[in-house]
Design a protein around this motif. Structure first.
Motif, PDB file in Angstrom:
ATOM      1  N   ALA A 137      33.411  32.025 -53.805  1.00  0.00           N
ATOM      2  CA  ALA A 137      33.545  31.938 -55.126  1.00  0.00           C
ATOM      3  C   ALA A 137      32.863  30.186 -56.232  1.00  0.00           C
ATOM      4  N   VAL A 138      31.694  30.698 -56.982  1.00  0.00           N
ATOM      5  CA  VAL A 138      31.136  29.877 -58.009  1.00  0.00           C
ATOM      6  C   VAL A 138      31.560  30.163 -59.748  1.00  0.00           C
ATOM      7  N   GLY A 139      32.407  29.184 -60.254  1.00  0.00           N
ATOM      8  CA  GLY A 139      32.618  29.211 -61.604  1.00  0.00           C
ATOM      9  C   GLY A 139      31.616  27.870 -62.504  1.00  0.00           C
ATOM     10  N   SER A 140      32.767  27.599 -63.434  1.00  0.00           N
ATOM     11  CA  SER A 140      32.082  26.476 -64.802  1.00  0.00           C
ATOM     12  C   SER A 140      33.447  25.661 -64.776  1.00  0.00           C
ATOM     13  N   CYS A 141      33.353  24.553 -65.522  1.00  0.00           N
ATOM     14  CA  CYS A 141      34.180  24.111 -66.389  1.00  0.00           C
ATOM     15  C   CYS A 141      33.576  24.000 -67.665  1.00  0.00           C
ATOM     16  N   GLU A 142      34.207  24.248 -68.389  1.00  0.00           N
ATOM     17  CA  GLU A 142      33.257  24.781 -70.124  1.00  0.00           C
ATOM     18  C   GLU A 142      34.172  25.430 -71.077  1.00  0.00           C
ATOM     19  N   ASN A 143      33.639  24.991 -72.445  1.00  0.00           N
ATOM     20  CA  ASN A 143      34.414  25.780 -73.763  1.00  0.00           C
ATOM     21  C   ASN A 143      34.245  27.316 -73.243  1.00  0.00           C
TER      22      ASN A 143
ATOM     23  N   PRO B 180      36.722  27.189 -54.135  1.00  0.00           N
ATOM     24  CA  PRO B 180      35.630  27.736 -55.357  1.00  0.00           C
ATOM     25  C   PRO B 180      35.141  26.235 -55.506  1.00  0.00           C
ATOM     26  N   ILE B 181      33.706  26.892 -56.171  1.00  0.00           N
ATOM     27  CA  ILE B 181      32.116  25.832 -56.427  1.00  0.00           C
ATOM     28  C   ILE B 181      33.177  25.077 -58.668  1.00  0.00           C
ATOM     29  N   THR B 182      34.047  24.982 -58.751  1.00  0.00           N
ATOM     30  CA  THR B 182      34.918  24.710 -60.292  1.00  0.00           C
ATOM     31  C   THR B 182      33.637  24.137 -61.034  1.00  0.00           C
ATOM     32  N   VAL B 183      32.988  23.780 -61.091  1.00  0.00           N
ATOM     33  CA  VAL B 183      31.439  22.600 -61.868  1.00  0.00           C
ATOM     34  C   VAL B 183      30.211  24.026 -61.315  1.00  0.00           C
ATOM     35  N   GLY B 184      29.698  24.088 -63.164  1.00  0.00           N
ATOM     36  CA  GLY B 184      29.051  24.538 -62.662  1.00  0.00           C
ATOM     37  C   GLY B 184      27.610  24.097 -63.719  1.00  0.00           C
ATOM     38  N   MET B 185      25.985  24.783 -63.912  1.00  0.00           N
ATOM     39  CA  MET B 185      25.513  23.771 -64.462  1.00  0.00           C
ATOM     40  C   MET B 185      25.619  25.096 -65.982  1.00  0.00           C
ATOM     41  N   SER B 186      26.230  24.199 -66.426  1.00  0.00           N
ATOM     42  CA  SER B 186      26.847  24.003 -67.554  1.00  0.00           C
ATOM     43  C   SER B 186      25.541  23.617 -69.186  1.00  0.00           C
ATOM     44  N   ALA B 187      25.276  23.299 -68.730  1.00  0.00           N
ATOM     45  CA  ALA B 187      24.270  22.226 -69.680  1.00  0.00           C
ATOM     46  C   ALA B 187      24.270  22.774 -71.639  1.00  0.00           C
ATOM     47  N   HIS B 188      23.298  24.591 -71.027  1.00  0.00           N
ATOM     48  CA  HIS B 188      23.508  24.766 -72.581  1.00  0.00           C
ATOM     49  C   HIS B 188      24.954  25.537 -73.513  1.00  0.00           C
TER      50      HIS B 188
ATOM     51  N   SER C 111      28.879  19.819 -66.784  1.00  0.00           N
ATOM     52  CA  SER C 111      27.967  19.802 -65.878  1.00  0.00           C
ATOM     53  C   SER C 111      27.386  19.548 -64.868  1.00  0.00           C
ATOM     54  N   LEU C 112      26.957  20.270 -63.780  1.00  0.00           N
ATOM     55  CA  LEU C 112      25.683  19.667 -62.765  1.00  0.00           C
ATOM     56  C   LEU C 112      24.678  20.176 -63.300  1.00  0.00           C
ATOM     57  N   GLU C 113      23.848  18.894 -63.324  1.00  0.00           N
ATOM     58  CA  GLU C 113      22.105  19.762 -63.269  1.00  0.00           C
ATOM     59  C   GLU C 113      21.820  20.377 -61.652  1.00  0.00           C
ATOM     60  N   PRO C 114      20.525  21.471 -62.080  1.00  0.00           N
ATOM     61  CA  PRO C 114      20.649  21.927 -61.443  1.00  0.00           C
ATOM     62  C   PRO C 114      20.214  22.248 -59.958  1.00  0.00           C
ATOM     63  N   GLU C 115      19.901  20.805 -59.885  1.00  0.00           N
ATOM     64  CA  GLU C 115      19.037  20.129 -58.777  1.00  0.00           C
ATOM     65  C   GLU C 115      20.430  19.775 -57.535  1.00  0.00           C
ATOM     66  N   THR C 116      21.587  19.272 -58.439  1.00  0.00           N
ATOM     67  CA  THR C 116      22.635  19.040 -57.755  1.00  0.00           C
ATOM     68  C   THR C 116      24.170  20.409 -57.520  1.00  0.00           C
ATOM     69  N   LEU C 117      24.020  21.287 -58.344  1.00  0.00           N
ATOM     70  CA  LEU C 117      24.176  22.448 -58.457  1.00  0.00           C
ATOM     71  C   LEU C 117      23.551  22.937 -56.531  1.00  0.00           C
ATOM     72  N   ILE C 118      22.319  22.997 -56.573  1.00  0.00           N
ATOM     73  CA  ILE C 118      21.685  23.500 -55.536  1.00  0.00           C
ATOM     74  C   ILE C 118      22.057  22.714 -54.060  1.00  0.00           C
ATOM     75  N   ALA C 119      22.121  21.674 -54.614  1.00  0.00           N
ATOM     76  CA  ALA C 119      22.477  20.882 -53.699  1.00  0.00           C
ATOM     77  C   ALA C 119      24.293  21.351 -53.287  1.00  0.00           C
ATOM     78  N   VAL C 120      25.068  21.499 -53.990  1.00  0.00           N
ATOM     79  CA  VAL C 120      26.089  21.556 -53.303  1.00  0.00           C
ATOM     80  C   VAL C 120      26.323  22.887 -52.809  1.00  0.00           C
TER      81      VAL C 120
ATOM     82  N   ILE D 191      23.046  31.270 -62.292  1.00  0.00           N
ATOM     83  CA  ILE D 191      22.275  32.537 -61.067  1.00  0.00           C
ATOM     84  C   ILE D 191      21.273  31.867 -60.287  1.00  0.00           C
ATOM     85  N   ALA D 192      20.467  31.262 -61.305  1.00  0.00           N
ATOM     86  CA  ALA D 192      19.374  30.720 -60.614  1.00  0.00           C
ATOM     87  C   ALA D 192      19.457  29.455 -59.790  1.00  0.00           C
ATOM     88  N   PRO D 193      20.705  28.663 -59.450  1.00  0.00           N
ATOM     89  CA  PRO D 193      20.431  28.046 -58.482  1.00  0.00           C
ATOM     90  C   PRO D 193      21.353  28.041 -56.862  1.00  0.00           C
ATOM     91  N   ILE D 194      22.233  29.447 -57.368  1.00  0.00           N
ATOM     92  CA  ILE D 194      22.581  30.280 -56.754  1.00  0.00           C
ATOM     93  C   ILE D 194      21.307  30.382 -55.669  1.00  0.00           C
TER      94      ILE D 194
END
Length: 258
Positions: free
Chosen positions: A24-30, A63-71, A80-89, A115-118
């Motif tokens: 599971a790949v998620g996020s932590c955001e409002n 689960p990966i609990t932090v995603g790319m959420s800059a937007h 938020s992770l940078e896209p490159e960081t999430l790709i590496a993780v 989606i794009a990093p995955i």
């Protein structure tokens, strides 16, 4: 709990005879004023657990609990992770899973920014380990709407960040964390055929899009049922085929990957 790796001893893992894993790949955001910040992680992880409970030999990864959420960063609290960081993780988690001997991996994504990093991480691992099978459900919120009858949702096809569909599935999976009395959203005026790469603050002032006030646990349970059923059926079908999806005219045969 018997298929969740973080809950297992080494002995239990060896006895489990796992040949597949689900991530599971998620996020932590409002998520507006009414849903928890971990909604994307909670939904994707609980869907993953329900799938694994019905599939023999499937291991549930952490689960990966932090995603790319800059937007979404205009609405606090946002990690938020940078896209490159999430790709590496993602690559490290997938690679570790493969090195542990599991070569069939399903990714249950819960957040649009992932989606794009995955895609990039999965393609890279596939090139590194050609024999590995990787599949993903990139956007359950789209898939659920496609699987359910068209009259299931009342506003905007149930779409939206913390909207009718997402709030409904939260009410079905973790109602104790939802505060419906604070639910409010905005239906943005977006073109139907072209995707705009928006900053979320351009679409709403509530932290939510769509209409969460129309959400119900009943709608959410329908979403859970069709999503789990679809993924379970896919995995069982692939198991029956030995995960061989190659065409008869493939350039590389299964078992002779290079």
């Amino acid at each position: 709990m018997a298929n969740i790796i973080t809950h297992m001893t080494g002995q239990q893992y060896h006895e489990g005879k796992f040949d597949k894993a689900i991530l599971a790949v998620g996020s932590c955001e409002n998520h507006g004023y009414h849903l928890p910040h971990g909604t994307d992680t909670l939904v994707s992880y609980r869907l993953a657990q329900r799938v694994a409970d019905r599939v023999e030999g499937m291991l549930v990864l952490p689960p990966i609990t932090v995603g790319m959420s800059a937007h979404y960063s205009h609405f606090l609290f946002n990690l938020s992770l940078e896209p490159e960081t999430l790709i590496a993780v993602l690559k490290d988690v997938l690679r570790s899973t493969v090195k542990a001997g599991i070569q069939k991996i399903f990714i249950m994504n819960g957040h649009d920014g992932n989606i794009a990093p995955i895609e990039i991480a999965s393609r890279a691992i596939k090139m590194e380990y050609p024999q590995v099978r990787i599949a993903s459900l990139d956007a359950w919120w789209i898939t659920a709407g496609q699987l359910l009858p068209p009259n299931t949702f009342e506003v905007w096809g149930g779409l939206g960040h913390a909207g009718e569909g997402e709030t409904s599935i939260a009410l079905a999976l973790f109602p104790e964390l939802v505060q419906m009395e604070h639910a409010k959203g905005v239906v943005p005026d977006l073109p139907p055929d072209v995707e705009i790469k928006w900053n979320f603050a351009e679409l709403t002032n509530t932290g939510a899009t769509g209409d969460p006030t129309k959400a119900t646990a009943e709608k959410g349970q329908k979403m859970v049922n069709v999503l789990v059923e679809a993924v379970v059926n896919f995995i069982k079908e692939m198991d029956a085929r030995g995960w061989d999806y190659s065409s008869s005219q493939a350039a590389i045969e299964l078992g002779k990957l290079a």
